[in-house]
Every structure is written in structure tokens, then in C-alpha cells.
Scaffold this motif. Sequence first.
Motif, short mmCIF file in Angstrom:
data_model
loop_
_atom_site.label_atom_id
_atom_site.label_comp_id
_atom_site.label_asym_id
_atom_site.label_seq_id
_atom_site.Cartn_x
_atom_site.Cartn_y
_atom_site.Cartn_z
N TYR A 50 78.15 83.53 47.12
CA TYR A 50 77.11 83.26 49.26
C TYR A 50 78.99 83.00 49.55
O TYR A 50 79.00 81.88 49.36
CB TYR A 50 76.24 82.10 48.87
CG TYR A 50 74.77 82.56 47.71
CD1 TYR A 50 74.22 82.54 48.26
CD2 TYR A 50 75.08 82.11 46.00
CE1 TYR A 50 72.87 82.68 47.69
CE2 TYR A 50 74.10 82.04 45.93
CZ TYR A 50 72.64 82.49 46.58
OH TYR A 50 71.52 83.36 46.07
N TRP A 51 78.82 83.69 50.23
CA TRP A 51 80.22 82.68 50.87
C TRP A 51 80.81 82.33 52.15
O TRP A 51 79.17 82.83 52.73
CB TRP A 51 80.98 84.79 51.39
CG TRP A 51 81.66 85.02 50.43
CD1 TRP A 51 81.37 85.93 49.26
CD2 TRP A 51 83.01 84.74 49.63
NE1 TRP A 51 82.18 86.40 48.42
CE2 TRP A 51 82.91 86.33 48.23
CE3 TRP A 51 84.12 84.30 49.98
CZ2 TRP A 51 84.21 86.14 47.65
CZ3 TRP A 51 85.18 84.26 49.10
CH2 TRP A 51 85.33 84.89 48.45
N GLY A 52 80.60 81.58 52.85
CA GLY A 52 80.85 80.33 54.02
C GLY A 52 80.03 79.59 53.79
O GLY A 52 79.05 79.90 52.37
N LYS A 53 80.26 78.29 54.72
CA LYS A 53 79.33 77.12 54.79
C LYS A 53 77.82 78.01 55.18
O LYS A 53 76.31 77.16 54.36
CB LYS A 53 79.81 76.54 55.94
CG LYS A 53 80.90 75.50 54.85
CD LYS A 53 79.99 74.22 55.27
CE LYS A 53 81.75 73.39 54.31
NZ LYS A 53 82.30 72.13 55.68
N GLU A 54 77.64 79.35 55.77
CA GLU A 54 76.16 79.14 56.11
C GLU A 54 75.56 79.97 55.19
O GLU A 54 74.27 79.25 55.39
CB GLU A 54 76.28 80.77 57.68
CG GLU A 54 75.26 81.14 57.75
CD GLU A 54 75.45 81.71 59.11
OE1 GLU A 54 74.48 82.89 59.73
OE2 GLU A 54 75.91 82.00 59.92
N ALA A 55 75.92 81.13 54.59
CA ALA A 55 75.28 80.81 53.21
C ALA A 55 75.40 80.05 52.06
O ALA A 55 74.11 79.96 51.49
CB ALA A 55 76.26 82.71 52.79
N ILE A 56 76.04 79.24 52.04
CA ILE A 56 76.31 78.00 51.44
C ILE A 56 75.26 77.39 51.30
O ILE A 56 73.93 77.16 50.74
CB ILE A 56 77.42 77.38 50.90
CG1 ILE A 56 78.41 78.65 50.11
CG2 ILE A 56 77.19 76.30 49.98
CD1 ILE A 56 79.67 77.93 50.56
N SER A 57 74.66 76.99 53.10
CA SER A 57 73.76 75.82 53.54
C SER A 57 72.30 76.57 52.50
O SER A 57 71.35 76.01 52.49
CB SER A 57 74.18 75.86 54.41
OG SER A 57 73.02 75.26 55.46
N ALA A 58 72.68 78.01 53.13
CA ALA A 58 70.98 78.77 52.97
C ALA A 58 70.54 78.20 51.52
O ALA A 58 69.55 78.71 51.00
CB ALA A 58 70.67 79.97 53.08
N TRP A 59 71.42 78.97 50.44
CA TRP A 59 71.65 78.99 48.51
C TRP A 59 70.76 77.08 48.49
O TRP A 59 69.70 76.81 48.24
CB TRP A 59 72.96 79.35 48.18
CG TRP A 59 72.82 78.80 47.25
CD1 TRP A 59 72.51 78.89 46.13
CD2 TRP A 59 73.68 77.50 46.65
NE1 TRP A 59 72.04 78.86 44.90
CE2 TRP A 59 73.32 77.09 45.38
CE3 TRP A 59 73.86 76.60 46.89
CZ2 TRP A 59 74.08 76.34 44.47
CZ3 TRP A 59 75.31 75.56 46.44
CH2 TRP A 59 74.89 75.57 44.90
N ALA A 60 71.00 76.30 49.08
CA ALA A 60 71.88 74.68 48.57
C ALA A 60 70.01 74.88 49.06
O ALA A 60 69.77 73.83 48.66
CB ALA A 60 72.36 74.10 49.41
N ALA A 61 70.00 74.51 50.27
CA ALA A 61 68.49 74.47 51.06
C ALA A 61 67.54 74.90 50.40
O ALA A 61 66.40 74.26 49.76
CB ALA A 61 68.46 74.58 52.08
N GLY A 62 67.63 76.09 49.89
CA GLY A 62 66.57 76.73 48.80
C GLY A 62 66.51 75.85 47.41
O GLY A 62 66.00 75.83 46.28
N ASP A 63 67.53 76.88 46.77
CA ASP A 63 67.93 76.53 45.14
C ASP A 63 67.84 75.04 44.82
O ASP A 63 68.19 74.72 43.86
CB ASP A 63 68.58 76.86 44.83
CG ASP A 63 68.39 78.68 45.02
OD1 ASP A 63 67.04 79.03 45.55
OD2 ASP A 63 68.96 79.88 44.82
#
Length: 127
Positions: A50-63
Motif C-alpha cells: 500500500y503506497w501513499g496515504k490514499e492507499a494506506i487510508s483505504a487499507w487502515a479503514a478496512g483492515d
Amino acid sequence: MPDAQRSEQLIAELPPPIAAFVRAANLGDLHALLATFVDDALVNDQLQDYWGKEAISAWAAGDVIGERLTLAVVKAVEHYGHCIVTAHIDGLFDKRGLPDPLVHVFYFSSFGSKIVKLIILRNQSGI
């Protein structure tokens, strides 16, 4: 789960951005969790990038936040500027077939006051 007081003591001894990450995860605070990362950070969770805050945000919100993931820190080691955190993991995810405790190792690299890289792996050693 390990003793909560011992976990809190270990968290307090972590470098500030890493302690902030663990606290934000445990509180379910997505905004605070994202604030611990640089804009172009990398998170690799179980061999998925997960590269960058947008992808990290999606990962963190779900997982992380979505699964109400909690980390009870059982060990922390600083190694050549990196911080390796071993934690017992709990949350609302499906635990069928998983060991108890479920142990993950978080390999943090930081620069200044932010996390630049986080690699998360399930540990087979059973700490």
C-alpha cells in the motif's frame, strides 16, 4: 493477551511516531493513524503493498479500524534505526484456524517524526 499494563509500558518506550501508530490503532482513530505516516509511505501487510496515504487510508479503514484491530505489545527492539514491534493481535476478524495468541511483527522505519515504511508479518514463533 499479555498484561495490559506491561503493553502500555512498552508502548510508552517506543519512538514517538510508532507509539502514536499503536495508540491510534488501539483507539480506532483513522485520522491519528494516518498522521503518523509521511505522504509517500509504504505499508506492506501480509505481502500486499500500500503506497501513499490514499492507499494506506483505504487499507487502515478496512483492515485496522474496520476490524477493530488491537495490538498488545509484547516486545520491542530497536535495530540500526528501525523499530521491530511484536504484538498479540485481536479484533473482530474471523479467527477460525488462527493461533491464540495471534502474533504479528511490525517492522517500522521512520524518518524524523513520521513513519516511512511499515512491514507487517504474522510471526510463527508464538511469543
